[in-house]
Scaffold this motif. Structure first.
Motif, PDB file in Angstrom:
ATOM      1  N   GLY A  92      20.372  16.336  14.919  1.00 49.03           N
ATOM      2  CA  GLY A  92      19.901  15.609  16.088  1.00 49.03           C
ATOM      3  C   GLY A  92      20.341  14.157  16.081  1.00 49.03           C
ATOM      4  N   LEU A  93      20.321  13.540  14.909  1.00 50.75           N
ATOM      5  CA  LEU A  93      20.765  12.150  14.796  1.00 50.75           C
ATOM      6  C   LEU A  93      22.257  12.012  15.083  1.00 50.75           C
ATOM      7  N   ARG A  94      23.046  12.910  14.516  1.00 48.05           N
ATOM      8  CA  ARG A  94      24.496  12.830  14.695  1.00 48.05           C
ATOM      9  C   ARG A  94      24.889  12.970  16.165  1.00 48.05           C
ATOM     10  N   GLU A  95      24.108  13.731  16.922  1.00 47.38           N
ATOM     11  CA  GLU A  95      24.410  13.903  18.344  1.00 47.38           C
ATOM     12  C   GLU A  95      24.246  12.603  19.133  1.00 47.38           C
ATOM     13  N   GLN A  96      23.457  11.671  18.593  1.00 40.95           N
ATOM     14  CA  GLN A  96      23.263  10.400  19.292  1.00 40.95           C
ATOM     15  C   GLN A  96      24.474   9.479  19.165  1.00 40.95           C
ATOM     16  N   ASN A  97      25.369   9.784  18.221  1.00 40.20           N
ATOM     17  CA  ASN A  97      26.540   8.941  17.960  1.00 40.20           C
ATOM     18  C   ASN A  97      26.103   7.535  17.560  1.00 40.20           C
ATOM     19  N   ARG A  98      26.353   6.548  18.394  1.00 43.13           N
ATOM     20  CA  ARG A  98      26.030   5.162  18.041  1.00 43.13           C
ATOM     21  C   ARG A  98      24.598   4.830  18.461  1.00 43.13           C
ATOM     22  N   LEU A  99      23.845   4.311  17.505  1.00 39.11           N
ATOM     23  CA  LEU A  99      22.449   3.951  17.751  1.00 39.11           C
ATOM     24  C   LEU A  99      22.311   2.429  17.712  1.00 39.11           C
ATOM     25  N   THR A 100      21.843   1.847  18.804  1.00 38.58           N
ATOM     26  CA  THR A 100      21.577   0.410  18.839  1.00 38.58           C
ATOM     27  C   THR A 100      20.205   0.156  18.231  1.00 38.58           C
ATOM     28  N   VAL A 101      20.173  -0.557  17.115  1.00 39.24           N
ATOM     29  CA  VAL A 101      18.914  -0.758  16.395  1.00 39.24           C
ATOM     30  C   VAL A 101      18.328  -2.144  16.613  1.00 39.24           C
ATOM     31  N   PHE A 102      19.148  -3.065  17.127  1.00 40.86           N
ATOM     32  CA  PHE A 102      18.669  -4.440  17.265  1.00 40.86           C
ATOM     33  C   PHE A 102      19.588  -5.179  18.228  1.00 40.86           C
TER      34      PHE A 102
ATOM     35  N   VAL B 199      24.282  -9.905  21.448  1.00 41.06           N
ATOM     36  CA  VAL B 199      25.034  -9.066  20.514  1.00 41.06           C
ATOM     37  C   VAL B 199      24.181  -7.864  20.126  1.00 41.06           C
ATOM     38  N   ARG B 200      24.785  -6.682  20.139  1.00 38.66           N
ATOM     39  CA  ARG B 200      24.106  -5.451  19.724  1.00 38.66           C
ATOM     40  C   ARG B 200      24.468  -5.126  18.273  1.00 38.66           C
ATOM     41  N   TYR B 201      23.477  -4.716  17.526  1.00 39.43           N
ATOM     42  CA  TYR B 201      23.683  -4.260  16.151  1.00 39.43           C
ATOM     43  C   TYR B 201      23.539  -2.737  16.169  1.00 39.43           C
ATOM     44  N   GLU B 202      24.546  -2.035  15.702  1.00 35.63           N
ATOM     45  CA  GLU B 202      24.583  -0.582  15.846  1.00 35.63           C
ATOM     46  C   GLU B 202      24.808   0.132  14.511  1.00 35.63           C
ATOM     47  N   VAL B 203      24.439   1.410  14.498  1.00 31.74           N
ATOM     48  CA  VAL B 203      24.741   2.288  13.373  1.00 31.74           C
ATOM     49  C   VAL B 203      25.491   3.491  13.934  1.00 31.74           C
ATOM     50  N   ASP B 204      26.648   3.778  13.363  1.00 33.15           N
ATOM     51  CA  ASP B 204      27.443   4.927  13.809  1.00 33.15           C
ATOM     52  C   ASP B 204      26.916   6.168  13.101  1.00 33.15           C
ATOM     53  N   LEU B 205      26.030   6.888  13.777  1.00 32.94           N
ATOM     54  CA  LEU B 205      25.380   8.048  13.163  1.00 32.94           C
ATOM     55  C   LEU B 205      26.342   9.209  12.952  1.00 32.94           C
ATOM     56  N   ALA B 206      27.493   9.177  13.615  1.00 36.45           N
ATOM     57  CA  ALA B 206      28.485  10.230  13.395  1.00 36.45           C
ATOM     58  C   ALA B 206      29.014  10.189  11.962  1.00 36.45           C
TER      59      ALA B 206
ATOM     60  N   LEU C 208      12.835  12.396   0.510  1.00 32.08           N
ATOM     61  CA  LEU C 208      14.116  12.612   1.169  1.00 32.08           C
ATOM     62  C   LEU C 208      14.840  11.265   1.207  1.00 32.08           C
ATOM     63  N   SER C 209      15.962  11.172   0.514  1.00 33.13           N
ATOM     64  CA  SER C 209      16.737   9.930   0.457  1.00 33.13           C
ATOM     65  C   SER C 209      17.899  10.004   1.438  1.00 33.13           C
ATOM     66  N   VAL C 210      18.045   8.959   2.240  1.00 36.33           N
ATOM     67  CA  VAL C 210      19.090   8.933   3.267  1.00 36.33           C
ATOM     68  C   VAL C 210      19.920   7.662   3.094  1.00 36.33           C
ATOM     69  N   GLU C 211      21.200   7.836   2.756  1.00 31.51           N
ATOM     70  CA  GLU C 211      22.106   6.695   2.665  1.00 31.51           C
ATOM     71  C   GLU C 211      22.752   6.482   4.027  1.00 31.51           C
ATOM     72  N   MET C 212      22.451   5.365   4.653  1.00 27.62           N
ATOM     73  CA  MET C 212      22.882   5.116   6.021  1.00 27.62           C
ATOM     74  C   MET C 212      24.268   4.454   6.077  1.00 27.62           C
ATOM     75  N   PRO C 213      24.995   4.669   7.170  1.00 23.39           N
ATOM     76  CA  PRO C 213      26.251   3.941   7.379  1.00 23.39           C
ATOM     77  C   PRO C 213      25.941   2.457   7.569  1.00 23.39           C
ATOM     78  N   PRO C 214      26.896   1.590   7.319  1.00 26.80           N
ATOM     79  CA  PRO C 214      26.641   0.147   7.448  1.00 26.80           C
ATOM     80  C   PRO C 214      26.382  -0.279   8.891  1.00 26.80           C
ATOM     81  N   ILE C 215      25.689  -1.394   9.023  1.00 24.77           N
ATOM     82  CA  ILE C 215      25.459  -1.967  10.347  1.00 24.77           C
ATOM     83  C   ILE C 215      26.786  -2.455  10.924  1.00 24.77           C
ATOM     84  N   GLU C 216      27.024  -2.173  12.206  1.00 28.54           N
ATOM     85  CA  GLU C 216      28.216  -2.652  12.896  1.00 28.54           C
ATOM     86  C   GLU C 216      27.792  -3.555  14.056  1.00 28.54           C
TER      87      GLU C 216
END
Length: 238
Positions: A53-63, A92-99, A115-123
């Protein structure tokens, strides 16, 4: 004697009925136990579905944050000079590429129920300039009146302004706020489905550079959900 016979006639059916009830109760308990075992929530399967479900969102704007860039450019020609200052507001948008988040980045530790989740870096996305709020001040009317100096100054200032907005967006405080927001968003995306299924599990989302000694220990004893699901599929085939 007749009372004894009557008591026996009543007691025997009651005893039979009681035995039947005991047997039925035992069978019901076995069936219920089997039913519950077959439908026990599986944290790995739930985490895998959440990941999809997360991957389907592609880019997530977090801030999102707003900044003001103040830049000045000077040009000199024919012994004359002109200077122009630009005040450029922008967001400026701060995003995470969930793909970029895959099953290798998600690990389940049965011992700690974590459950440990290593996230992609902030872009950081390209700054969005608020054109209607731009202010400019110039000095050097003669040169700008005789040449295209003003056009040159405007182009240089716009380029500098966008670069300054991007530079401000990278300040440590804003980056920390963006990472905190990303952690909350990703952790919620995993923990809510787990809790909805009645599972008492903890979700720990982090960035690769944050993984210290404590996280390394946990990483060594946990397994990625990709490996766990592959083993289950293999066992099912056998």
């Amino acid at each position: 004697m007749e009372n004894v016979f009557v008591n026996r006639r009543v007691a025997i059916p009651l005893a039979i009925m009681a035995g039947v009830l005991v047997i039925l109760g035992a069978l019901s308990w076995l069936l219920l136990s089997k039913f519950e075992s077959n439908f026990t929530p599986d944290p790995v399967s739930i985490a895998s579905a959440s990941l999809d479900g997360l991957r389907e969102q592609n880019r997530l704007t977090v801030f999102t944050a707003s900044y003001n860039a103040t830049v000045t450019t000077t040009v000199s020609r024919m012994g004359l000079s002109a200077r122009k200052t630009l005040i450029m507001p922008g967001s400026v948008r701060y995003e995470v590429d969930l793909a970029k988040l895959d099953a290798e980045n998600v690990r389940w530790d049965e011992t700690t129920r974590t459950l440990s989740v290593e996230m992609p870096p902030i872009e950081i996305a390209r700054p969005e300039v608020q054109i209607d709020r731009i202010q400019s001040y110039d000095d050097g009317g003669i040169l700008m009146a005789l040449t295209d100096a003003e056009k040159t100054l405007d182009q240089a200032n716009r380029k500098k302004g966008v670069a300054e907005l991007a530079k401000q967006a990278k300040n440590p405080l804003q980056m920390r706020l963006a990472r905190d927001a990303a952690r909350r968003a990703v952790e919620s995306s995993f923990v809510l489905p787990l809790r909805a299924a009645g599972l008492d599990a903890k979700v720990d989302a982090f960035f690769a550079f944050e993984r210290g000694a404590a996280n390394t220990d946990r990483w060594d004893v946990s397994r990625s959900i990709k490996d766990v699901l592959a083993d289950k599929e293999k066992q099912g085939a056998e």
